[in-house]
Design a protein around this motif. Sequence first.
Motif, PDB file in Angstrom:
ATOM      1  N   LYS A   1      44.099  31.200  45.630  1.00  0.00           N
ATOM      2  CA  LYS A   1      44.945  32.187  45.180  1.00  0.00           C
ATOM      3  C   LYS A   1      45.255  31.849  43.849  1.00  0.00           C
ATOM      4  CE  LYS A   1      46.744  34.584  48.994  1.00  0.00           C
ATOM      5  NZ  LYS A   1      47.801  35.043  49.944  1.00  0.00           N
TER       6      LYS A   1
ATOM      7  N   VAL B   1      36.422  30.585  37.082  1.00  0.00           N
ATOM      8  CA  VAL B   1      36.329  30.617  38.371  1.00  0.00           C
ATOM      9  C   VAL B   1      34.800  30.893  38.695  1.00  0.00           C
ATOM     10  CG1 VAL B   1      38.383  31.857  38.915  1.00  0.00           C
ATOM     11  CG2 VAL B   1      36.456  33.393  38.037  1.00  0.00           C
TER      12      VAL B   1
ATOM     13  N   ARG C   1      40.016  40.021  33.282  1.00  0.00           N
ATOM     14  CA  ARG C   1      38.947  39.186  33.702  1.00  0.00           C
ATOM     15  C   ARG C   1      37.333  39.593  32.797  1.00  0.00           C
ATOM     16  NH1 ARG C   1      36.365  37.468  39.512  1.00  0.00           N
ATOM     17  NH2 ARG C   1      34.965  35.882  38.789  1.00  0.00           N
TER      18      ARG C   1
ATOM     19  N   LYS D   1      43.361  36.429  45.076  1.00  0.00           N
ATOM     20  CA  LYS D   1      41.905  35.515  45.017  1.00  0.00           C
ATOM     21  C   LYS D   1      41.550  35.853  43.546  1.00  0.00           C
ATOM     22  CE  LYS D   1      41.840  33.698  49.689  1.00  0.00           C
ATOM     23  NZ  LYS D   1      40.965  33.292  50.475  1.00  0.00           N
ATOM     24  N   PRO D   2      40.676  35.164  42.911  1.00  0.00           N
ATOM     25  CA  PRO D   2      39.716  35.497  41.704  1.00  0.00           C
ATOM     26  C   PRO D   2      38.757  36.531  42.272  1.00  0.00           C
ATOM     27  CG  PRO D   2      40.046  33.417  41.905  1.00  0.00           C
ATOM     28  CD  PRO D   2      40.600  33.671  42.932  1.00  0.00           C
ATOM     29  N   SER D   3      38.356  36.585  43.279  1.00  0.00           N
ATOM     30  CA  SER D   3      37.353  37.574  43.797  1.00  0.00           C
ATOM     31  C   SER D   3      37.944  38.853  43.944  1.00  0.00           C
ATOM     32  CB  SER D   3      36.787  37.159  45.324  1.00  0.00           C
ATOM     33  OG  SER D   3      37.753  37.094  46.305  1.00  0.00           O
ATOM     34  N   ASP D   4      39.142  39.049  44.154  1.00  0.00           N
ATOM     35  CA  ASP D   4      39.928  40.436  44.002  1.00  0.00           C
ATOM     36  C   ASP D   4      39.838  41.099  42.804  1.00  0.00           C
ATOM     37  OD1 ASP D   4      40.578  39.693  46.625  1.00  0.00           O
ATOM     38  OD2 ASP D   4      42.636  39.410  46.034  1.00  0.00           O
ATOM     39  N   TYR D   5      39.334  40.712  41.658  1.00  0.00           N
ATOM     40  CA  TYR D   5      39.162  41.039  40.284  1.00  0.00           C
ATOM     41  C   TYR D   5      37.873  40.979  40.093  1.00  0.00           C
ATOM     42  CZ  TYR D   5      44.240  40.282  41.286  1.00  0.00           C
ATOM     43  OH  TYR D   5      45.495  40.217  41.790  1.00  0.00           O
ATOM     44  N   PRO D   6      37.523  42.140  39.717  1.00  0.00           N
ATOM     45  CA  PRO D   6      35.720  41.977  39.274  1.00  0.00           C
ATOM     46  C   PRO D   6      35.424  41.717  38.042  1.00  0.00           C
ATOM     47  CG  PRO D   6      36.590  44.454  40.060  1.00  0.00           C
ATOM     48  CD  PRO D   6      37.617  43.362  40.301  1.00  0.00           C
ATOM     49  N   PRO D   7      34.368  41.321  37.691  1.00  0.00           N
ATOM     50  CA  PRO D   7      34.229  40.850  36.080  1.00  0.00           C
ATOM     51  C   PRO D   7      34.217  42.253  35.246  1.00  0.00           C
ATOM     52  CG  PRO D   7      32.707  39.783  37.643  1.00  0.00           C
ATOM     53  CD  PRO D   7      33.299  40.891  38.527  1.00  0.00           C
TER      54      PRO D   7
END
Length: 163
Positions: A146, A163, A79, A58-64
């Motif tokens: 995902k 996202v 990201r 999921k995009p939340s798995d990869y921090p900004p």
Amino acid sequence: MSEKDVKGDVNNITRRKFFLFFGWFGILSSLAGSAFGAVRFMFPNVLYEPSTTFKIGKPSDYPPNTVTFVQDNRLFVVRGKDGIEGIRIISSICTHMGCTPKWVEAKNQWECPCHGSVFNIKGEVIAGPAPKPLPWYKTTVAPDGKIVVDSKNYVKPDYQIKV
């Protein structure tokens, strides 16, 4: 005819019988080989390779503001770098010899430990023997939330999913 003449014919293989036997054997074996080839043609040769489209999380798995290495699929998730806020996916396979470049945060670039190729944040070759830039993969978000990566379709470095 005597009994001796009959027994003599059974044990005696004439030249005519020999060639007749091997002639029929040759014809039947060539027909069997052709039939086997025709039947085998009906079943395609299938390579059971991994799919070129896969999910990575999921995009939340990869921090900004990070570059994350996904080892199972040999790619980097970028990201929020280089002024682009979305998520982008780049290959982690060096275009020179297939080694895995390492992300160097201090220099904001990828460096290949094998032969010294260096790639900038856009994947372009800065130094070294690599002939081509690192490819960026097309990405989408699946209905389950995902990230779906299509490693067969290449896109420009500024392609992103928001996202």
